[in-house]
Design an enzyme around this catalytic site. Structure first.
Site, mmCIF file in Angstrom:
data_model
loop_
_atom_site.group_PDB
_atom_site.id
_atom_site.type_symbol
_atom_site.label_atom_id
_atom_site.label_comp_id
_atom_site.label_asym_id
_atom_site.label_seq_id
_atom_site.Cartn_x
_atom_site.Cartn_y
_atom_site.Cartn_z
ATOM 1 N N CYS A 145 0.832 -1.201 0.000
ATOM 2 C CA CYS A 145 0.000 0.000 0.000
ATOM 3 C C CYS A 145 0.868 1.254 0.000
ATOM 4 O O CYS A 145 1.673 1.452 0.903
ATOM 5 C CB CYS A 145 -0.921 0.001 1.201
ATOM 6 S SG CYS A 145 -2.046 1.375 1.160
ATOM 7 N N ASN A 209 -1.572 -3.874 -6.892
ATOM 8 C CA ASN A 209 -2.119 -2.810 -6.072
ATOM 9 C C ASN A 209 -2.138 -1.528 -6.912
ATOM 10 O O ASN A 209 -1.776 -1.560 -8.093
ATOM 11 C CB ASN A 209 -1.252 -2.634 -4.821
ATOM 12 C CG ASN A 209 -2.088 -2.211 -3.623
ATOM 13 O OD1 ASN A 209 -2.869 -1.283 -3.720
ATOM 14 N ND2 ASN A 209 -1.923 -2.887 -2.510
#
Ligand SMILES: Cc1cc2nc3c(=O)[nH]c(=O)nc-3n(C[C@H](O)[C@H](O)[C@H](O)COP(=O)(O)OP(=O)(O)OC[C@H]3O[C@@H](n4cnc5c(N)ncnc54)[C@H](O)[C@@H]3O)c2cc1C
Ligand SMILES: Cc1cc2nc3c(=O)[nH]c(=O)nc-3n(C[C@H](O)[C@H](O)[C@H](O)COP(=O)(O)OP(=O)(O)OC[C@H]3O[C@@H](n4cnc5c(N)ncnc54)[C@H](O)[C@@H]3O)c2cc1C
Ligand SMILES: Cc1cc2nc3c(=O)[nH]c(=O)nc-3n(C[C@H](O)[C@H](O)[C@H](O)COP(=O)(O)O)c2cc1C
Ligand SMILES: Cc1cc2nc3c(=O)[nH]c(=O)nc-3n(C[C@H](O)[C@H](O)[C@H](O)COP(=O)(O)O)c2cc1C
Ligand code: FES
Ligand code: FES
Lengths: 338, 290, 338, 290
Positions: A145, A209
């Site tokens: 992230c 991601n």
């Protein structure tokens, strides 16, 4: 063999298509899941479709402690995409295990729990707590992230650190629960990261991601997002995500891959599977169309049938085989969209 | 499981689009919404057409719903053109189709008793107030409206207000119509005159903060409908949060799409919107940004 | 100081805006150039607008020898973007210097010549040939093209190799001709690459090149592009490009940066300058709108004027200053698009 | 410098859109195009509207132009819906606006003498043939048309052909109208009968290859309009290339948007399209892909 089925080119009937897949030992109704952070813990989407009708619900990455996330604005719309800087807001693992997970379990939905830590110790602790909770079908490890307010390199950008996280998590999750490492595309050499987390014990890979991006407000002349940079998602990034799946499948054809990034339609899902994904996750497009996951299940069935396939497993990685290439495209004009 | 109380997603046909001052009034054929609707809820519209590069839905307070009639159920919104999505909406013509999800969010809470209520709105913020006043009047409440805007063309519904309320005061910042000034300039007097027990408000964040303050000073409850940028509108993305104090006195970053858009005015930490105040559940020490 | 001008918020008249910029010693009429590979050598665009009215024409990367490029298909449309795998088709440096460059010179257009090599020696040779040609305003060094059929790491992905190229080129280009290194965003740590090419003698940076992507044909079930993977460009990548400019300007505020990636409007160009770019290049959007570069010049003038700026130099990097942040956005509502 | 001979870019209003069999016939108001146009050139249309995620223009042969009349100059195209962009075009209504660049590309070369010509087209490939036949007839050439398609609905302009040519033969693959078969089944007979010196062709790549072959066998020149995927249409991107043999005998990867779309049939290496044949200027040894 799948290529034969394909070159046969006899469209299958919709009922002939059996969408069930075996993903690293997990039996799923179909290969379509929600992406972490785009479906909360499934409950809200249940008023748009039956969450037990999709392959699995991947829950928002949960951390050990409750977390407020970043200041707003947390989003910026971009061409065919969006930036977000949520900053992993969440209730913390205790509340998650007490409230969110039990709801999914009671609904008999497949629950894939995404965990995120800021240290090895946190990952290990989360793995222990989640791994021992009944009703967890798999663990997804968010090592990538880019939003978290930690200016160091994120784990996913360093093959060595990424592997250490995976090893720590694997140690504490029961053998029969698959563990997926979720990778970031913001690296020079994705295959090395992939190899390294697989060597450290991951059962499979989830990719990708969000990409790190930025947007500037034309009025304040400052970055739009409270977190300055944010994660780019949506159809805009699909070609990058597909390339990542392609590269990793090419290098490691036996590794189960979950394809993620800008999937909007069943045809997009099919493209990811052809590139090497055994399953897919649907993220940002849920914001555009809250019933997208179930629509994509239906569309994927139709896309497979139209091409004479009767199981998703027949198409996984097929784009890498030269066989498909030898087909005369002219015979297949009817398949061109729309 | 799909519940009959939840929001509906449908491809809705445009019945009409009309200009009203600086705004546009859009009516969509959307059966089933009226039956579920409660005042204060909103609708989320997909914009840009089938090949759109605009990914996110646009949210609008629901102005009016009808549950049947010649065209089946309809839902109506009032909007200002402020960017690409609303510009696209303003170009719609009858029979065009818009994907709409509605009704969404928590409605205004209605008083249990037949009390006096003040409805305060800025700009298109008056859109949800007429449905609200209808329900309040049904319950025997007295309704007093205060409508404000920067200028006359940005005032919505002043005429309709006269039919919907016992008293109406209009303010404009440039004095082009009504009293020159802001809604909060006249609100104290209204509250005193009418003895309103509840203040309902919809409008820009600054106005809501000021209204909540006035209500509190006058010992009235307030119910404020906020407008935070929303990516999903259905509670799954966490973009639309603002700091709200819970029953337990703890501040949390709360989703305005599903736990709002209507909040108790005394619960929202108005001056901290856009930050994560120190002490918020899960905040880094010192709050964020520092 | 610019922030004062800005906070004054008195819109300037269009005629008050002087678009001239000094880019690393190059005097340009305005900060808008074409991007390499998206304008050939300027000639074709001259029927849509006067190519001397933009800041500069950056020519398609030229190699030492003529080059056929990749087989077709060489493009795939993607959401708000496209993939290309041209494979650096070009006439070679001899023909370029004999035909393309003289045309630009005779038109009195500003010519920035982009060079691409497959070895250090080739880069050095190209630098020598181009650097000594009259009429070359600057050299742009393409070290980041992902299309070339060279399965090794591209130069741009390795700070050490990238620096070696830059050093070789700098040595052979006259001191008064600026040399820009064109960077790729497909790296884990862009700032390190940027620092390394600057240390090796680059005058400034051009960023970004395309992102590596892939697309699969729903009919053949194989990658669309003849070159399998291709470069993703267009508005889809703009948030990534802006982030790159932001990061590098943050780390090295004095380095001249040319911002590139998905610029479609004058407002987009302004965003890049606010993030830290001194000039911009317009690429893929030319395919959508062949007069885009001149339109963007006009729009940029209007965007600056509306915000009370009278020179592009006043906005470069302004988004990094907290000053702009303190402005009350409510006073500026009139500036919100459209 | 903008030259009066070059292409024009303009926002063109839709005058009409009609269905013709399986195709759509679009007329745009685009003053100035007619004056520049020569048969075989094409128009590039932006698609998807102002918020479009579709970045690239779509190219279409110009069917007809008019230089004035009630509506100012117009340009007309015939198109099939095959994907997102053409689906969007098929939804246009009069007064909608489309950004168009035209005319683009090299036209058909016209014979200097008044010779006999065969015009061969597949599907919508007949669109550019009527303007061509007009110019040929003006020069005193005899025009013979061969129009083919898979089935009747995909045949365009069979009626108009009768007015535009000395002889017309129609073929369909399913025999739904005309002779069952392909254009190349009847072409040898046509060339022999008419003694055509030039063959003009427009249609799918496979058809063009076959037509060029037949022409060569019969000692006729051929002029083939190809259809390669184009990103820019104006010569700046190098996506639209195919291997073409130059005057010097050397094969080069040549841009079909500016050096075509019309090529001499004997110059294009038809069977190598989609590859870079060995020996092409700048090709890796062995050609590519191997
Ligand atoms: C619950 C709610 C109710 C609303 N009710 C109304 C109404 O009744 N009438 C009306 O005119 N407007 C209303 N708004 C604001 C409306 O949603 C925005 O004006 C609209 O989204 C702007 O879209 P755009 O494409 O024109 O602007 P753009 O600037 O192009 O939008 C870019 C992105 O920012 C978001 N955004 C921009 N401005 C706002 C804003 N003010 N609030 C929230 N998101 C924003 C958009 O949704 C989009 O995702 C409401 C917003 C919310 C959250
Ligand atoms: C010089 C020229 C003349 C043409 N004339 C005509 C005509 O008169 N009538 C007609 O119906 N069509 C014609 N075509 C083909 C037409 O351009 C395509 O059908 C159209 O671009 C398809 O767009 P789409 O969005 O519907 O398909 P999509 O598949 O969504 O398009 C995706 C991308 O591929 C490109 N593409 C797809 N198919 C083709 C194709 N067959 N040729 C070139 N590019 C393609 C598109 O331009 C777009 O960039 C011509 C093409 C060229 C190059
Ligand atoms: C608002 C938002 C929140 C996200 N939160 C998480 C998260 O908590 N954990 C995670 O692993 N990925 C998170 N992601 C990334 C998505 O799971 C997904 O990998 C990415 O968005 C690309 O897929 P998409 O284009 O389909 O959205 C988030 C994405 C968005 C848009
Ligand atoms: C068709 C095409 C060809 C390109 N060729 C080159 C090239 O030769 N050299 C180079 O440095 N960049 C090349 N680029 C990259 C562009 O210069 C630019 O960096 C990139 O496309 C991002 O900008 P954009 O989104 O505005 O196109 C090419 C891009 C495209 C689309
Ligand atoms: S808008 Fe997504 S949670 Fe509120
Ligand atoms: S389409 Fe760009 S060069 Fe031909």
């Amino acid at each position: 063999m799948s290529a034969t089925t394909w070159s046969g080119q006899v469209p299958a009937a919709l009922e002939e298509v059996d969408l069930r897949v075996d993903l690293a030992g997990m039996r799923l109704k179909n290969p379509v899941m929600t992406a972490s952070g785009c479906a909360a813990a499934g409950r809200e989407l249940d008023s748009f479709f039956d969450v037990t009708d999709i392959g699995a619900v991947v829950t928002k990455s949960v951390m050990l402690d409750p977390r407020s996330g970043n200041p707003t604005p947390r989003m910026a719309e971009t061409p065919s995409g969006m930036l977000n800087s949520i900053g992993l807001q969440g209730p913390g693992i205790d509340s998650f295990l007490a409230t969110d997970l039990p709801w999914l379990v009671s609904r008999k939905a497949r629950a894939v729990v995404s965990i995120a830590g800021s240290s090895l110790g946190e990952y290990a602790e989360l793995a222990r707590r989640v791994g021992n909770s009944p009703g967890v079908s798999a663990v997804e490890v968010n090592i990538s992230c880019p939003n978290v307010h930690n200016r160091g390199l994120v784990f996913a950008c360093d093959p060595y650190q990424a592997a250490k996280v995976m090893a720590a998590v694997r140690r504490d999750v029961p053998r029969d629960v698959p563990v997926f490492a979720k990778l970031s595309a913001d690296v020079t050499d994705l295959v090395t990261v992939a190899e390294s987390v697989m060597a450290a014990g991951a059962t499979g890979l989830a990719m990708i991601n969000t990409l790190l991006g930025l947007s500037i407000d034309p009025v304040t002349l400052r970055p739009v997002l409270g977190g300055v940079t944010g994660g780019l998602s949506g159809p805009a990034i699909r070609p990058v995500a597909l390339r990542c799946v392609w590269q990793v499948h090419q290098a490691m054809p036996d590794v189960p891959i979950i394809g993620i990034g800008g999937i909007r339609t069943g045809l997009d899902a099919l493209e990811f599977m052809l590139a090497g994904a055994s399953a897919v996750q649907v993220g940002t497009i849920i914001f555009h169309d809250p019933s997208a996951p179930i629509r994509i299940v239906t569309e994927l069935r139709a896309e497979l049938a139209a091409r004479g396939f009767t199981s998703p497993s027949q198409v996984v990685g097929l784009a890498h085989t030269p066989t498909a290439d030898s087909l005369a495209a002219t015979d297949l004009e009817g398949l061109r969209s729309p | 499981m799909t519940t009959s109380a939840g929001p509906l997603q449908q491809r809705a046909e445009v019945l009409s689009l009309k200009r009203v001052g600086a705004y546009h009034h859009l009516t969509l054929v959307a059966p089933g919404v009226a039956e579920r609707f409660r005042p204060g809820q909103f609708a989320a519209l997909a914009v840009g057409g089938p090949e759109s590069a605009l990914l996110l839905r646009r949210s609008f307070s629901i102005y009016r719903v009808r549950d049947s009639g010649t065209y089946g159920g309809t839902v109506e919104i009032i909007f200002a053109v402020t960017g690409k999505g609303t510009a696209w909406l303003a170009d719609l013509v009858p029979h065009d189709v818009v994907d709409v999800v509605a009704p969404l969010g928590r409605p205004f809470a209605l008083p249990k008793e037949a009390v006096s209520c003040a409805l305060v709105a800025g700009g298109y913020g008056s859109a949800p107030m007429f449905a609200l006043s209808g329900r309040l009047l049904d319950r025997g409440c007295a309704v007093h409206m205060v409508l404000g805007a920067s200028t006359e063309s940005r005032l919505f519904g002043a005429l309709e207000a006269r039919r919907s309320a016992q008293s109406v005061i209009v303010t404009t910042e440039d004095g082009s119509v009504g009293i020159k000034g802001r809604v909060t300039d006249v609100l104290p007097e209204v509250l005193e005159r009418t003895g309103s027990a509840v203040v309902y408000a919809c409008g820009p964040m600054g106005m809501l903060a000021a209204v909540a303050q006035v209500a509190e000073t006058h010992g009235a409850w307030s119910q404020c409908a906020v407008e935070e940028a929303m990516a999903c509108g259905v509670g799954v993305c966490m973009t639309c949060v603002l700091p709200v104090i819970g029953e337990d006195g703890r501040t949390r970053m709360v989703r305005s799409c599903v736990e709002g858009p209507v909040f108790r005015g005394d619960r929202v930490r108005w001056s901290d919107v856009g930050t994560v105040p120190e002490g918020t559940l899960g905040a880094p020490s010192g709050g964020w940004p520092q």
